[in-house]
Scaffold this motif. Structure first.
Motif, mmCIF file in Angstrom:
data_model
loop_
_atom_site.group_PDB
_atom_site.id
_atom_site.type_symbol
_atom_site.label_atom_id
_atom_site.label_comp_id
_atom_site.label_asym_id
_atom_site.label_seq_id
_atom_site.Cartn_x
_atom_site.Cartn_y
_atom_site.Cartn_z
ATOM 1 N N GLY A 16 0.708 -1.272 -0.060
ATOM 2 C CA GLY A 16 -0.076 -0.040 0.055
ATOM 3 C C GLY A 16 0.796 1.177 -0.095
ATOM 4 O O GLY A 16 0.082 2.188 -0.186
ATOM 5 N N LEU A 17 2.135 1.274 0.133
ATOM 6 C CA LEU A 17 3.112 2.404 0.119
ATOM 7 C C LEU A 17 2.917 2.990 -1.368
ATOM 8 O O LEU A 17 3.561 4.175 -1.224
ATOM 9 N N PHE A 18 2.764 2.384 -2.228
ATOM 10 C CA PHE A 18 2.720 2.850 -3.772
ATOM 11 C C PHE A 18 1.564 3.673 -4.171
ATOM 12 O O PHE A 18 1.436 4.290 -5.001
ATOM 13 N N LEU A 19 0.506 3.595 -3.161
ATOM 14 C CA LEU A 19 -0.722 4.237 -3.273
ATOM 15 C C LEU A 19 -0.809 5.800 -3.009
ATOM 16 O O LEU A 19 -0.036 6.110 -1.861
ATOM 17 N N ASN A 20 -1.421 6.487 -3.838
ATOM 18 C CA ASN A 20 -1.730 7.963 -3.233
ATOM 19 C C ASN A 20 -3.131 8.143 -2.541
ATOM 20 O O ASN A 20 -4.084 7.647 -2.922
#
Length: 327
Positions: A16-20
């Motif tokens: 989920g760290l790649f989501l904005n």
């Protein structure tokens, strides 16, 4: 507007760290993704959950948008997609359901009422399936956002309508281009109600391509390919935030999976889908195999492929493929 590290949810998984603009609710992660990161995040999510998803038919509105851009529905928010002050259009939508989700509903005829009860032998034996009613579902929506028409979220309704009207005029004249963006809703591991071991996952496309490379190098031994794949996976994905688990059949396929993959690759390369190429190969083998005579006295076959350059003068399918045979 991207979510800063200090405001990230504490329960956010590594993928989920790649989501904005990410937020977590009831075990589901929602957020925006760029077109370059969508495949990577879905792959990382599959590694973490160790399960595949049944994908629904994509509801694609891209053709309608290209043909009638001025009549496309411009939105500020939609369902779980929050408003961030940028108008957008929904291009496509696809639903995801865990492969161990709800079982199919079979139509069962109502038994006819009778005063007598007779034993009926079942004609078919329905085996128990792998569906366990898993509530894990997801959604992938492709959006076309227009950052050039971004306004504050708290703007009045009249201001929003003015921006929408201006954007519709520019879409009609094709003087504005949108930015493709994805909005995803993906379940966390805790939502699944079954063991996550990855034993039923399909072979990853990257692993299949690697097997194809081995086959092209004349490496077809199953045990050898399995050892080479294990070393490749450990080396290739060692720096990823979510590493493939050793029980993940998608990255660590069984020997039976490798054998089937090698067979399908060799079968696909053995024959061509074009009949003319097959016939050309047969004719060539026929001439070369005739070793009873010198090369100048061997069987001569007149072969000409079908041509579509001159439709009026083109031969029929039979005449174009098989010419005259001289002995």
């Amino acid at each position: 507007m991207s979510t800063t590290r200090s405001t990230l949810p504490a329960t956010l998984p590594a993928w989920g760290l790649f989501l904005n603009d990410v937020h977590v609710k009831d075990g589901f992660v929602n957020g925006f993704l760029s077109e370059a990161d969508i495949d990577k995040v879905l792959d990382l999510h599959g590694r973490a959950c160790l399960t595949d998803y049944v994908k629904s038919h994509v509801d694609n509105f891209e053709k309608r948008h290209k043909n009638r851009g001025e009549s496309s529905r411009l939105l500020w928010s939609y369902g779980t997609i929050p408003a961030d002050g940028t108008p957008f259009i929904v291009i496509s939508s696809q639903e995801l359901q865990c492969q161990r989700g709800q079982p199919k509903k079979y139509h069962v005829k109502e038994e006819e009422r009778s005063d007598h009860v007779y034993d009926k032998k079942p004609r078919t034996h329905l085996q128990k399936g792998r569906k366990e009613g898993c509530p894990a579902t997801g959604c992938v929506k492709k959006l076309l956002k227009f950052p050039s028409h971004t306004i504050p979220v708290e703007s009045k309704r009249s201001e929003k309508q003015r921006v929408i009207n201006d954007l519709k005029e520019k879409l009609a004249s094709k003087s504005v281009e949108g930015l493709p963006t994805y909005f995803v809703t993906l379940p966390m591991e805790s939502v699944h109600n079954h063991k996550l071991i990855g034993a039923t996952r399909r072979m990853n496309s990257d692993i299949r391509n690697k097997v194809q490379e081995f086959v092209s190098d004349n490496i077809t031994n199953t045990k050898l390919i399995k050892r080479l794949l294990r070393k490749y996976v450990q080396r290739q994905y060692s720096s990823d935030v979510v590493k493939p688990h050793v029980t993940d059949r998608s990255y660590y396929p069984h020997e039976r999976d490798i054998t089937n993959c090698v067979h399908s690759i060799m079968s696909a390369g053995k024959y061509s889908h074009l009949d003319q190429l097959n016939l050309e190969k047969i004719v060539t083998d026929w001439i070369v195999s005739d070793t009873t005579k010198p090369i100048e006295e061997r069987t001569k076959v007149y072969y000409r492929k079908s041509s579509t350059e001159f439709e009026g003068d083109a031969l029929s399918s039979v005449e174009a493929v098989i010419g005259t045979i001289e002995t």
